[in-house]
Write an enzyme that holds these catalytic residues in place. Structure first.
Site, PDB file in Angstrom:
ATOM      1  N   ASP A  68       0.787  -1.114   0.126  1.00  0.00           N
ATOM      2  CA  ASP A  68       0.019   0.049  -0.217  1.00  0.00           C
ATOM      3  C   ASP A  68       0.970   1.244  -0.025  1.00  0.00           C
ATOM      4  O   ASP A  68       1.934   1.128   0.583  1.00  0.00           O
ATOM      5  CB  ASP A  68      -0.988   0.144   1.283  1.00  0.00           C
ATOM      6  CG  ASP A  68      -1.983   0.986   1.013  1.00  0.00           C
ATOM      7  OD1 ASP A  68      -3.149   0.382   1.165  1.00  0.00           O
ATOM      8  OD2 ASP A  68      -1.744   2.351   1.225  1.00  0.00           O
ATOM      9  N   ASN A 123     -12.608  -3.267   2.747  1.00  0.00           N
ATOM     10  CA  ASN A 123     -13.717  -2.314   2.772  1.00  0.00           C
ATOM     11  C   ASN A 123     -14.630  -2.544   1.378  1.00  0.00           C
ATOM     12  O   ASN A 123     -14.323  -2.620   0.315  1.00  0.00           O
ATOM     13  CB  ASN A 123     -13.069  -1.086   2.760  1.00  0.00           C
ATOM     14  CG  ASN A 123     -12.118  -0.823   4.122  1.00  0.00           C
ATOM     15  OD1 ASN A 123     -12.442  -1.240   4.998  1.00  0.00           O
ATOM     16  ND2 ASN A 123     -10.999  -0.215   3.825  1.00  0.00           N
ATOM     17  N   GLY A 129     -15.237   2.940   3.845  1.00  0.00           N
ATOM     18  CA  GLY A 129     -14.025   3.170   3.873  1.00  0.00           C
ATOM     19  C   GLY A 129     -13.370   2.874   2.490  1.00  0.00           C
ATOM     20  O   GLY A 129     -12.095   2.966   2.263  1.00  0.00           O
ATOM     21  N   GLN A 130     -14.167   2.291   1.582  1.00  0.00           N
ATOM     22  CA  GLN A 130     -13.474   1.976   0.158  1.00  0.00           C
ATOM     23  C   GLN A 130     -13.487   3.080  -0.817  1.00  0.00           C
ATOM     24  O   GLN A 130     -14.414   3.681  -0.837  1.00  0.00           O
ATOM     25  CB  GLN A 130     -14.792   0.825  -0.360  1.00  0.00           C
ATOM     26  CG  GLN A 130     -13.851   0.121  -1.862  1.00  0.00           C
ATOM     27  CD  GLN A 130     -14.886  -0.910  -2.423  1.00  0.00           C
ATOM     28  OE1 GLN A 130     -15.866  -1.182  -2.009  1.00  0.00           O
ATOM     29  NE2 GLN A 130     -14.182  -1.408  -3.636  1.00  0.00           N
ATOM     30  N   SER A 131     -12.312   3.106  -1.088  1.00  0.00           N
ATOM     31  CA  SER A 131     -11.901   4.428  -1.865  1.00  0.00           C
ATOM     32  C   SER A 131     -11.787   3.835  -3.332  1.00  0.00           C
ATOM     33  O   SER A 131     -11.725   4.777  -4.285  1.00  0.00           O
ATOM     34  CB  SER A 131     -10.799   5.272  -1.381  1.00  0.00           C
ATOM     35  OG  SER A 131      -9.569   4.551  -1.325  1.00  0.00           O
ATOM     36  N   HIS A 136      -9.996  -5.371  -3.090  1.00  0.00           N
ATOM     37  CA  HIS A 136      -8.530  -5.663  -2.709  1.00  0.00           C
ATOM     38  C   HIS A 136      -8.438  -6.009  -1.349  1.00  0.00           C
ATOM     39  O   HIS A 136      -9.613  -5.371  -0.637  1.00  0.00           O
ATOM     40  CB  HIS A 136      -7.594  -4.520  -2.804  1.00  0.00           C
ATOM     41  CG  HIS A 136      -8.432  -3.050  -2.405  1.00  0.00           C
ATOM     42  ND1 HIS A 136      -9.245  -2.479  -3.235  1.00  0.00           N
ATOM     43  CD2 HIS A 136      -8.303  -2.403  -1.240  1.00  0.00           C
ATOM     44  CE1 HIS A 136      -9.686  -1.360  -2.535  1.00  0.00           C
ATOM     45  NE2 HIS A 136      -9.156  -1.259  -1.119  1.00  0.00           N
ATOM     46  N   HIS A 138      -6.814  -5.890   2.134  1.00  0.00           N
ATOM     47  CA  HIS A 138      -5.878  -5.483   2.913  1.00  0.00           C
ATOM     48  C   HIS A 138      -5.282  -6.544   3.711  1.00  0.00           C
ATOM     49  O   HIS A 138      -5.860  -6.807   4.800  1.00  0.00           O
ATOM     50  CB  HIS A 138      -5.975  -3.983   3.799  1.00  0.00           C
ATOM     51  CG  HIS A 138      -6.617  -2.956   3.127  1.00  0.00           C
ATOM     52  ND1 HIS A 138      -5.991  -1.883   2.880  1.00  0.00           N
ATOM     53  CD2 HIS A 138      -7.870  -2.674   2.515  1.00  0.00           C
ATOM     54  CE1 HIS A 138      -6.819  -0.843   2.417  1.00  0.00           C
ATOM     55  NE2 HIS A 138      -8.178  -1.507   2.059  1.00  0.00           N
TER      56      HIS A 138
HETATM   57  P1  5GP Z   1      -9.784   1.280   0.311  1.00  0.00           P
HETATM   58  O1  5GP Z   1      -9.842   2.784   0.983  1.00  0.00           O
HETATM   59  O2  5GP Z   1     -10.537   1.354  -1.162  1.00  0.00           O
HETATM   60  O3  5GP Z   1     -10.019   0.365   1.065  1.00  0.00           O
HETATM   61  O4  5GP Z   1      -8.074   1.216  -0.033  1.00  0.00           O
HETATM   62  C1  5GP Z   1      -7.486   1.604  -1.037  1.00  0.00           C
HETATM   63  C2  5GP Z   1      -5.910   1.587  -0.588  1.00  0.00           C
HETATM   64  O5  5GP Z   1      -5.203   1.872  -1.795  1.00  0.00           O
HETATM   65  C3  5GP Z   1      -5.648   2.791   0.319  1.00  0.00           C
HETATM   66  O6  5GP Z   1      -5.136   2.067   1.670  1.00  0.00           O
HETATM   67  C4  5GP Z   1      -4.567   3.397  -0.264  1.00  0.00           C
HETATM   68  O7  5GP Z   1      -3.643   3.974   0.471  1.00  0.00           O
HETATM   69  C5  5GP Z   1      -4.102   2.500  -1.475  1.00  0.00           C
HETATM   70  N1  5GP Z   1      -3.626   3.296  -2.676  1.00  0.00           N
HETATM   71  C6  5GP Z   1      -4.411   4.325  -3.333  1.00  0.00           C
HETATM   72  N2  5GP Z   1      -3.782   4.583  -4.378  1.00  0.00           N
HETATM   73  C7  5GP Z   1      -2.627   3.703  -4.656  1.00  0.00           C
HETATM   74  C8  5GP Z   1      -1.319   3.794  -5.537  1.00  0.00           C
HETATM   75  O8  5GP Z   1      -1.366   4.209  -6.517  1.00  0.00           O
HETATM   76  N3  5GP Z   1      -0.594   2.786  -5.065  1.00  0.00           N
HETATM   77  C9  5GP Z   1      -0.578   1.783  -4.140  1.00  0.00           C
HETATM   78  N4  5GP Z   1       0.172   0.915  -4.046  1.00  0.00           N
HETATM   79  N5  5GP Z   1      -1.606   1.895  -3.112  1.00  0.00           N
HETATM   80  C10 5GP Z   1      -2.513   2.989  -3.468  1.00  0.00           C
END
Ligand code: 5GP
Ligand code: ZN
Length: 150
Positions: A68, A123, A129-131, A136, A138
């Site tokens: 991450d 998420n 919290g999914q962005s 994916h 974690h």
């Molecule tokens: P979410 O918030 O969707 O559960 O997790 C998305 C994750 O992707 C976050 O923890 C964020 O730090 C990670 N992330 C976002 N952009 C990038 C990127 O360009 N490269 C990597 N390796 N991780 C990313």
């Protein structure tokens, strides 16, 4: 006649033509009824396709694991399917074998990092919290974790 002298009865099997109904579209599982293999606007599809670099720690036939960019624990690795599915429920509906592979890969990431206890988080939905809307897991570990999560 069979070699033992018995008369072989030929039963005529009625052929049944099973009709396989197409999987209906279900808004809870947006990828059912037609899977999108890649989304041109998706960050993680671009990482899976090699268009955006990542610190890759493991690869399998259908998954990729990379660190991450903003780690929340000493080990923070994301495991994704190579194919685009927006969340874990969509992946479970469309490709359960790939979800199982993803979970095995998450365990292998933890083993490779030398951690016995880890948290595997999916998420699901922006309020949770999914962005990034490419599923994916974690893999978080290397420090004590609290419960409930924030
Ligand atoms: P979410 O918030 O969707 O559960 O997790 C998305 C994750 O992707 C976050 O923890 C964020 O730090 C990670 N992330 C976002 N952009 C990038 C990127 O360009 N490269 C990597 N390796 N991780 C990313
Ligand atoms: Zn994607």
């Amino acid at each position: 006649m069979t070699p033992g002298g018995r008369v072989r009865l030929h039963r005529r099997r009625r052929r049944r033509h099973l009709r396989v109904a197409p999987v209906p579209y279900d808004p809870c599982y947006p990828n059912t009824g037609g899977t999108v293999s890649a989304d041109a606007d998706c960050l993680f599809c671009k990482i899976a396709g090699g268009q955006i670099p990542a610190d890759v720690v493991r690869e399998s036939e259908h998954t990729l694991a990379f660190r991450d960019i903003s780690p929340q624990a000493p080990t923070h690795v994301l495991v994704i399917p190579r194919e685009h599915h927006r969340d874990v429920a969509s992946l479970a509906a469309a490709a359960p074998g790939t979800l199982a592979e993803l979970v095995r890969e998450a365990a292998a990431v933890a083993a490779g990092e030398g951690i016995e206890a880890y948290r595997l988080v999916f998420n699901t939905g922006s309020e949770a919290g999914q962005s990034v809307f490419h599923v994916h897991g974690h893999v978080l570990g290397g420090r004590a974790m609290t419960w409930p999560p924030g």
